[in-house]
Design an enzyme around this catalytic site. Structure first.
Site, PDB file in Angstrom:
ATOM      1  N   HIS A 117      29.382 -47.483-107.534  1.00 12.25           N
ATOM      2  CA  HIS A 117      29.521 -48.180-106.879  1.00 12.25           C
ATOM      3  C   HIS A 117      29.213 -48.428-106.151  1.00 12.25           C
ATOM      4  O   HIS A 117      29.049 -46.945-104.675  1.00 12.25           O
ATOM      5  CB  HIS A 117      31.330 -48.261-106.672  1.00 12.25           C
ATOM      6  CG  HIS A 117      31.751 -46.939-106.318  1.00 12.25           C
ATOM      7  ND1 HIS A 117      31.866 -46.857-104.410  1.00 12.25           N
ATOM      8  CD2 HIS A 117      31.945 -45.677-106.345  1.00 12.25           C
ATOM      9  CE1 HIS A 117      32.269 -46.004-104.384  1.00 12.25           C
ATOM     10  NE2 HIS A 117      32.923 -45.231-105.433  1.00 12.25           N
ATOM     11  N   GLU A 167      36.485 -43.377-112.799  1.00 10.64           N
ATOM     12  CA  GLU A 167      36.381 -42.056-111.563  1.00 10.64           C
ATOM     13  C   GLU A 167      37.219 -40.303-111.844  1.00 10.64           C
ATOM     14  O   GLU A 167      38.877 -40.280-112.714  1.00 10.64           O
ATOM     15  CB  GLU A 167      37.162 -42.210-109.768  1.00 10.64           C
ATOM     16  CG  GLU A 167      36.984 -41.587-108.976  1.00 10.64           C
ATOM     17  CD  GLU A 167      36.115 -40.307-108.804  1.00 10.64           C
ATOM     18  OE1 GLU A 167      35.508 -40.139-109.575  1.00 10.64           O
ATOM     19  OE2 GLU A 167      34.871 -41.072-107.523  1.00 10.64           O
TER      20      GLU A 167
END
Length: 208
Positions: free
Chosen positions: A12, A86
């Protein structure tokens, strides 16, 4: 023998706290203005590929917002895959990296991650097993295709370590920068890393 799948792993783009706060799975962490520009830049770099079979993303906002311009340029929807998310850092979520680096446990995170579990969260071993399994399933769904997967630094590092056969305790030696592209070809004979942490330049030369 199935045709190989080329997986383009995108970290990201930048948020306002990238590199300063361990955000983990905290909700509401969005791309900064620079991050949005980075995401648009990634979409432009991926124009080198005439066809992309699918765009996947972690469910966290920063990953979905990075994937959005890539999918928009291709006229497709972002597929959310929970297991691309994550690392769950549990009680350390939202804490300053500077302060965490002073904790005695930080040495284990850096030097012996295979033996560490975040308090109230996930172990590095569990995270690696999760991301490797998710990427294997993506490869099985899209044989012979190019697929974009937007995830996070530690899962991508763990996937690279697995692909090259490096012990998880060495995975902190790998750098995955925001908005970087890492390419892994998943073949019947095993994965091959084609590029790592690519920040600029032409990707058209990547081959399966």
């Amino acid at each position: 023998m199935k045709a190989p799948t080329l997986v383009l792993l995108v970290r990201h783009a930048l948020t306002r706290t990238t590199g300063a706060v361990l955000q983990g799975r905290a909700p509401g962490v969005h791309l900064s203005d620079d991050g949005r520009r980075q995401a648009d830049g990634v979409a432009g770099r991926l124009a080198a590929f005439p066809k992309i079979g699918a765009v996947y993303a972690s469910p966290l906002e920063r990953a979905r917002e990075t994937a959005a311009p890539i999918a928009r340029a291709r006229g497709c929807a972002v597929r959310i895959e929970r297991e691309l998310t994550e690392l769950d850092v549990g009680a350390w979520t939202g804490r300053s990296l500077k302060r965490l680096s002073r904790k005695p446990e930080w040495q284990a995170v850096q030097r012996h991650p295979s033996g560490f579990r975040f308090p109230g969260g996930e172990s590095f071993v569990e995270m690696q097993t999760r991301i490797v399994g998710a990427l294997a399933r993506v490869g099985e769904r899209h044989p012979g295709a190019v697929v974009v997967v937007v995830s996070h630094a530690d899962p991508i590092k763990a996937a690279v370590a697995h692909a090259v056969g490096a012990h998880l305790d060495l995975f902190q030696r790998i750098t995955i920068a925001p908005a970087s592209i890492t390419a892994i070809a998943y073949r019947s004979q095993g994965p091959v890393v084609l590029t790592l942490n690519s920040m600029d330049g032409d990707l058209a030369g990547l081959v399966l």
